[in-house]
Design a protein around this motif. Structure first.
Motif, PDB file in Angstrom:
ATOM      1  N   ARG A  75       0.829  -1.210   0.000  1.00  0.00           N
ATOM      2  CA  ARG A  75       0.000   0.000   0.000  1.00  0.00           C
ATOM      3  C   ARG A  75       0.860   1.255   0.000  1.00  0.00           C
ATOM      4  NH1 ARG A  75      -4.774   0.392   4.136  1.00  0.00           N
ATOM      5  NH2 ARG A  75      -4.854   2.413   3.108  1.00  0.00           N
ATOM      6  N   PHE A  76       1.923   1.194   0.797  1.00  0.00           N
ATOM      7  CA  PHE A  76       2.830   2.341   0.849  1.00  0.00           C
ATOM      8  C   PHE A  76       3.443   2.609  -0.523  1.00  0.00           C
ATOM      9  CE2 PHE A  76       7.353   3.585   1.401  1.00  0.00           C
ATOM     10  CZ  PHE A  76       7.132   4.893   1.793  1.00  0.00           C
ATOM     11  N   LEU A  77       3.866   1.521  -1.174  1.00  0.00           N
ATOM     12  CA  LEU A  77       4.465   1.679  -2.507  1.00  0.00           C
ATOM     13  C   LEU A  77       3.441   2.252  -3.480  1.00  0.00           C
ATOM     14  CD1 LEU A  77       6.808   1.135  -4.463  1.00  0.00           C
ATOM     15  CD2 LEU A  77       5.883  -1.141  -4.814  1.00  0.00           C
ATOM     16  N   ASP A  78       2.228   1.776  -3.372  1.00  0.00           N
ATOM     17  CA  ASP A  78       1.175   2.250  -4.265  1.00  0.00           C
ATOM     18  C   ASP A  78       0.975   3.753  -4.122  1.00  0.00           C
ATOM     19  OD1 ASP A  78      -0.856   1.635  -6.183  1.00  0.00           O
ATOM     20  OD2 ASP A  78      -2.325   2.062  -4.611  1.00  0.00           O
ATOM     21  N   ARG A  79       1.015   4.215  -2.882  1.00  0.00           N
ATOM     22  CA  ARG A  79       0.878   5.659  -2.649  1.00  0.00           C
ATOM     23  C   ARG A  79       2.115   6.414  -3.137  1.00  0.00           C
ATOM     24  NH1 ARG A  79      -2.840   6.339   1.695  1.00  0.00           N
ATOM     25  NH2 ARG A  79      -4.650   5.138   1.033  1.00  0.00           N
ATOM     26  N   ALA A  80       3.265   5.817  -2.897  1.00  0.00           N
ATOM     27  CA  ALA A  80       4.511   6.540  -3.193  1.00  0.00           C
ATOM     28  C   ALA A  80       4.709   6.747  -4.685  1.00  0.00           C
ATOM     29  CB  ALA A  80       5.694   5.782  -2.592  1.00  0.00           C
ATOM     30  N   VAL A  81       4.264   5.777  -5.481  1.00  0.00           N
ATOM     31  CA  VAL A  81       4.513   5.890  -6.927  1.00  0.00           C
ATOM     32  C   VAL A  81       3.308   6.471  -7.650  1.00  0.00           C
ATOM     33  CG1 VAL A  81       6.147   3.980  -6.904  1.00  0.00           C
ATOM     34  CG2 VAL A  81       3.754   3.530  -7.400  1.00  0.00           C
ATOM     35  N   ALA A  82       2.442   7.121  -6.881  1.00  0.00           N
ATOM     36  CA  ALA A  82       1.209   7.640  -7.480  1.00  0.00           C
ATOM     37  C   ALA A  82       1.492   8.655  -8.583  1.00  0.00           C
ATOM     38  CB  ALA A  82       0.347   8.271  -6.400  1.00  0.00           C
ATOM     39  N   SER A  83       2.660   9.289  -8.538  1.00  0.00           N
ATOM     40  CA  SER A  83       2.959  10.306  -9.554  1.00  0.00           C
ATOM     41  C   SER A  83       3.378   9.687 -10.881  1.00  0.00           C
ATOM     42  CB  SER A  83       4.064  11.224  -9.035  1.00  0.00           C
ATOM     43  OG  SER A  83       5.244  10.475  -8.842  1.00  0.00           O
ATOM     44  N   SER A  84       3.640   8.396 -10.897  1.00  0.00           N
ATOM     45  CA  SER A  84       4.120   7.773 -12.126  1.00  0.00           C
ATOM     46  C   SER A  84       2.951   7.321 -12.988  1.00  0.00           C
ATOM     47  CB  SER A  84       5.001   6.564 -11.775  1.00  0.00           C
ATOM     48  OG  SER A  84       5.252   5.815 -12.932  1.00  0.00           O
ATOM     49  N   PRO A  85       3.068   7.452 -14.303  1.00  0.00           N
ATOM     50  CA  PRO A  85       2.002   6.916 -15.165  1.00  0.00           C
ATOM     51  C   PRO A  85       1.976   5.391 -15.139  1.00  0.00           C
ATOM     52  CG  PRO A  85       3.816   7.775 -16.474  1.00  0.00           C
ATOM     53  CD  PRO A  85       4.098   8.154 -15.063  1.00  0.00           C
ATOM     54  N   TYR A  86       3.055   4.778 -14.660  1.00  0.00           N
ATOM     55  CA  TYR A  86       3.113   3.310 -14.604  1.00  0.00           C
ATOM     56  C   TYR A  86       2.807   2.808 -13.199  1.00  0.00           C
ATOM     57  CZ  TYR A  86       5.679   3.755 -19.006  1.00  0.00           C
ATOM     58  OH  TYR A  86       6.064   4.058 -20.271  1.00  0.00           O
ATOM     59  N   ARG A  87       2.031   3.559 -12.463  1.00  0.00           N
ATOM     60  CA  ARG A  87       1.790   3.222 -11.052  1.00  0.00           C
ATOM     61  C   ARG A  87       1.352   1.765 -10.865  1.00  0.00           C
ATOM     62  NH1 ARG A  87      -2.794   6.326  -7.461  1.00  0.00           N
ATOM     63  NH2 ARG A  87      -2.583   5.106  -5.549  1.00  0.00           N
ATOM     64  N   GLU A  88       0.307   1.379 -11.588  1.00  0.00           N
ATOM     65  CA  GLU A  88      -0.257   0.041 -11.390  1.00  0.00           C
ATOM     66  C   GLU A  88       0.751  -1.029 -11.813  1.00  0.00           C
ATOM     67  OE1 GLU A  88      -4.118  -0.328 -13.102  1.00  0.00           O
ATOM     68  OE2 GLU A  88      -4.130  -2.497 -12.815  1.00  0.00           O
ATOM     69  N   GLU A  89       1.484  -0.734 -12.895  1.00  0.00           N
ATOM     70  CA  GLU A  89       2.425  -1.737 -13.402  1.00  0.00           C
ATOM     71  C   GLU A  89       3.601  -1.905 -12.447  1.00  0.00           C
ATOM     72  OE1 GLU A  89      -0.164  -0.223 -15.562  1.00  0.00           O
ATOM     73  OE2 GLU A  89       1.571   1.031 -15.834  1.00  0.00           O
ATOM     74  N   ILE A  90       4.030  -0.789 -11.852  1.00  0.00           N
ATOM     75  CA  ILE A  90       5.170  -0.874 -10.929  1.00  0.00           C
ATOM     76  C   ILE A  90       4.819  -1.782  -9.755  1.00  0.00           C
ATOM     77  CG2 ILE A  90       6.564   0.448  -9.288  1.00  0.00           C
ATOM     78  CD1 ILE A  90       6.341   2.823 -11.223  1.00  0.00           C
ATOM     79  N   VAL A  91       3.642  -1.548  -9.198  1.00  0.00           N
ATOM     80  CA  VAL A  91       3.231  -2.359  -8.037  1.00  0.00           C
ATOM     81  C   VAL A  91       3.002  -3.800  -8.470  1.00  0.00           C
ATOM     82  CG1 VAL A  91       1.549  -2.550  -6.176  1.00  0.00           C
ATOM     83  CG2 VAL A  91       2.207  -0.310  -7.000  1.00  0.00           C
ATOM     84  N   GLY A  92       2.360  -3.972  -9.630  1.00  0.00           N
ATOM     85  CA  GLY A  92       2.075  -5.318 -10.107  1.00  0.00           C
ATOM     86  C   GLY A  92       3.340  -6.090 -10.454  1.00  0.00           C
TER      87      GLY A  92
END
Lengths: 111, 681
Positions: free
Chosen positions: B11-28
């Motif tokens: 969850r923390f990572l999901d919030r932290a990378v929220a500025s990236s257009p690849y947010r979902e892919e980064i977490v996934g």
């Protein structure tokens, strides 16, 4: 109208070539693995995403979303493909490099 | 079932990378890679691997600097950007950063620890209420400069009689007493003191149970009374609330317990039991045996110097009346903290502090060396940045921010180091000696920022807190509230009410601060602020409403809106007067603000010099021309004509060749281009 010239850095060239090699299975994880396996370069995940994002902004890569997968916690993969602009940039880089290499075999060695 | 990475981290990572257009892919992708690592290695390894990669990704995206920045962004944006750059720059050199932070932390920590000792032992060794008001008169020894001596019982009684109602309102004495408690349990030796009747009043402490000693209990035969400390009451008497009035066996005789002191009170020297200091009415008190230590509480409004002066008179009289016992014997009045302090302790602790300061200096010198070396290493980076257009000020600011971040990172570690130092130092003192060092147990790293009251109140028990709160000294917040009161006419609660007690806290201060700036004062403040900016605010000069002035903010958008409105009015006026100003250079005519202020003050003749439209504006005529129309007139050159109107600031006006006076008018210059604007529109 002549398309704007795109110049590629070394990492960008490597990434475009890896995406071409991976064909339909080019998403971040295998791209990073292939980069390490074939080029011996281990880069941070963040740097990989930044480079892919930059290539997409330059128009060298295009991305499409796959299906959500359970092993990814219900998230989809983003698959990358090389665009014609990317191919042209790769060819241009190759041509430039080969031109520069030509005649230097005696100094740099054949391999 | 697929292994799942740590939920919170994900969850923390999901919030932290929220500025990236690849947010979902980064977490996934990381989720998927975690499953692969989990299959190859152990679960613990996979969790560690995931945490490492998640934190690195989060740090990258949280600290990521946008590639393109607005050139004229808000100053806070630029500051945030510089902060990010400075943070990244420090993270890039972890070894250097860690070395600097650790060095600084040790230096600051050593200083904080030593200051903690000085604070506890010298500055605030006692925690009684208004401890600065408690004084300790001592007798000076004949022919020995600076040496103090206890007081003879006869002299104490003389002092008490002569000082009553003068600079020292209460005077008390105490005397060492080794008390032997018997009965109930095993016999116990307790450190006690014989104290005179007003002793607890001088200390500003009321018993938590029972009553203090009475004056008649100072007579021998009526002195079989004791006061217990909270610790003794708990330890030996099992917190028996009915102990007051009961008889206990002390020194082989029955003594009545008259009270129990609140927790934390053990003055002097960790006393556990107190008994009345009794005098035999049949025999005169001794004038030679110096056995008493005297303390007193200053009367309101009186100082130590006052007490010293009065004591000097009394000492002179005693010398005259009893020349044999008091020959060359004077009196010196100290505060209780200074009087109870061991002679020479100040010098020793000052030496410690100086040593700690030198440690800090050495640490600073080392850090300066490191930063200089790093600066040399970064010379190329700086050159590139300067070549790319960065200003020297920007680079200096970033360097300062880096230093600030280093210092901020060092502070928590310094506090930890100070806490460790103090813990180690405290552990060296034998437990049986600690009671004799006032303030030893108070040595700590704390955030006290006022003198005495807050720290004392925190450490005192509830029994003391109520008494202290009622007689609290007025605080700045309270004074500010009083300043604002005439406008509110709100009845003030009595000083003893709980509400009054709460006023001293921070929230009360803030509320008082808000109350303080009442409407007329706020208006005056707003007007002053507006006056500072009035060169750019024609509506201020034209008598705009005070409400509008209060709403004025610096961002240029507001100014532009106001300027356009003024410009429209000016244009209408010119059309009405048949004036079509040609494009031309702007010229500042006169400092009209001064004229207006002179007129509003009612200076004779000043109003006569004011242009008519200004007077109409001051009267509030809606169709009057704005001040900008009179502030500027155009020369008939074609400079700037036909350009699209843009809001410009002073620097831009200068750059376009306008005069300095026009530039000083800031946005007023915008209004000086109405013809070109109208031509463009």
């Amino acid at each position: 109208m002549k398309a704007e010239e795109v110049y590629l850095g070394e990492l960008e060239q490597l990434l475009l070539l890896i995406v071409l090699r991976l064909a339909g299975d080019a998403y971040a994880n295998p791209i990073g693995d292939e980069l390490e396996a074939s080029a011996g370069r281990r880069i941070a995940r963040g740097a990989l995403y930044t480079a892919l994002e930059r290539l997409e902004v330059k128009g060298c890569l295009r991305s499409t979303m796959g299906e959500p997968l359970a092993e990814r916690g219900g998230r989809a993969r983003r698959y990358f493909t090389v665009t014609p602009t990317g191919l042209r940039a790769l060819r241009n880089s190759r041509r430039v490099l080969l031109g520069l290499w030509a005649g230097l075999e005696s100094k740099l060695g054949a391999s | 079932m697929n292994p799942r990475p740590p939920h919170l981290l994900e969850r923390f990572l999901d919030r932290a990378v929220a500025s990236s257009p690849y947010r979902e892919e980064i977490v996934g992708d990381l989720h998927e890679a975690y499953a692969a690592v989990h299959a190859r290695r152990s679960a613990a390894y996979a969790r560690g691997w995931y945490a490492l990669h998640a934190l690195r990704l989060a740090a990258r995206y949280l600290l990521r600097t946008p590639a393109v920045f607005p050139k004229r962004g808000h100053s806070m944006d630029r500051l945030a950007m510089d902060l990010r750059l400075a943070t990244r720059s420090l993270i890039k050199r972890p070894l250097m950063t860690a070395t600097v932070v650790m060095t600084l932390a040790l230096g600051i920590g050593a200083n904080a620890a030593i200051f903690g000792i000085i604070d506890a032992l010298v500055i605030r060794p006692f925690t009684m209420r208004d401890v600065d008001r408690i004084v300790m008169p001592v007798q000076t020894v004949p022919n020995e400069i600076g040496k103090r001596e206890s007081v003879t019982p006869a002299n104490f009684l003389d002092w008490r009689r002569d000082l009553e109602g003068k600079s020292i309102q209460d005077l008390a004495a105490f005397e060492w007493w080794e008390a032997n408690l018997m009965g109930r349990d095993e016999p116990e030796h307790a450190l006690g003191f014989h104290v005179s009747s007003r002793f607890f009043d001088v200390m500003g402490v009321r018993p938590a149970l029972g009553r203090p000693f009475l004056r008649e209990e100072e007579i021998l035969g009526r002195d079989r009374k004791v006061m217990l400390s909270d610790g003794l009451w708990r330890r030996r008497f099992g917190q028996d609330p009915s102990i007051v009035g009961q008889a206990v066996l002390v020194d082989g005789a029955q003594s009545e317990v008259v009270g129990v002191m609140p927790p934390g009170f053990d003055f002097p020297m960790g006393a556990e039991i107190w008994a009345p200091l009794a005098f035999d009415p049949k025999t005169p008190p001794s004038r030679t045996g110096t056995s008493l230590t005297v303390v007193g509480r200053l009367a309101p409004g009186r100082t130590v110097a006052d007490a010293q002066a009065e004591m000097a008179v009394i000492a002179a009289r005693l010398q005259r009346d009893f020349p044999r016992e008091n020959r060359d014997r004077g009196v010196r009045v100290y505060t209780v903290a200074a009087g109870m302090r061991d002679v020479g302790l100040d010098a020793i602790l000052s030496l410690w502090q100086a040593a700690a300061l030198f440690v800090l200096l050495i640490a600073c010198a080392n850090i300066a060396n490191l930063l200089l070396a790093r600066g040399a290493e970064r010379a190329r980076e700086m050159a590139v940045r300067l070549a790319l257009g960065s200003s020297r000020g920007r680079i200096i600011r970033e360097s300062m921010l880096e230093s600030l971040l280093l210092a901020m990172a060092a502070v928590p570690l310094a506090l930890a180091a100070a806490w460790t130092f103090l813990t180690v130092i405290r552990s060296f003192m034998p437990a049986r000696l600690i009671r004799f060092v006032a303030g030893w147990n108070e040595m700590a790293v704390d955030g006290r920022n006022d003198r005495g009251d807050a720290g004392a109140r925190r450490r005192r028990g509830p029994g003391v807190r109520g008494a202290a709160g009622a007689a609290d000294v007025p605080r700045p917040g309270r004074r500010r509230a009083e300043v604002g009161r005439p406008h509110r006419q709100r009845p003030r609660p009595p000083a003893s009410s709980p509400r009054a007690g709460r006023r001293g806290n921070r929230a009360g201060d803030a509320a008082a601060r808000r109350r303080t700036i009442e409407r007329p004062q706020r208006d005056a403040l707003s007007c002053r602020l507006a006056g500072l900016r009035s060169e750019r605010r024609p509506d201020v000069q034209a008598g705009a409403s005070r409400g509008a002035l209060r709403g004025y903010r610096e961002p240029p958008a507001v100014c532009r809106r106001v300027d356009r409105r003024a410009e429209r009015r000016a244009r209408c006026l010119r059309r009405g007067a048949g004036q079509r100003p040609a494009g031309g250079r702007l010229e500042h005519v006169a400092p009209c603000r001064d004229r207006r202020s002179a007129d509003s003050r009612g200076d004779a003749g000043a109003g006569g010099r004011l242009p008519d439209c200004h007077r109409r504006l001051l009267r509030g005529d809606a169709d009057a021309a704005p001040l900008g129309a009179h502030l500027h007139r155009r020369r008939s050159s074609g400079h700037g004509a036909g350009r699209r109107r843009q809001p410009v600031d002073g620097a831009q006006v200068l750059a376009r060749g306008a005069t300095r006076s026009a530039a000083s008018c800031g946005s007023a210059a915008n209004r000086g281009r109405p013809s070109s604007a109208s031509a463009a529109t």
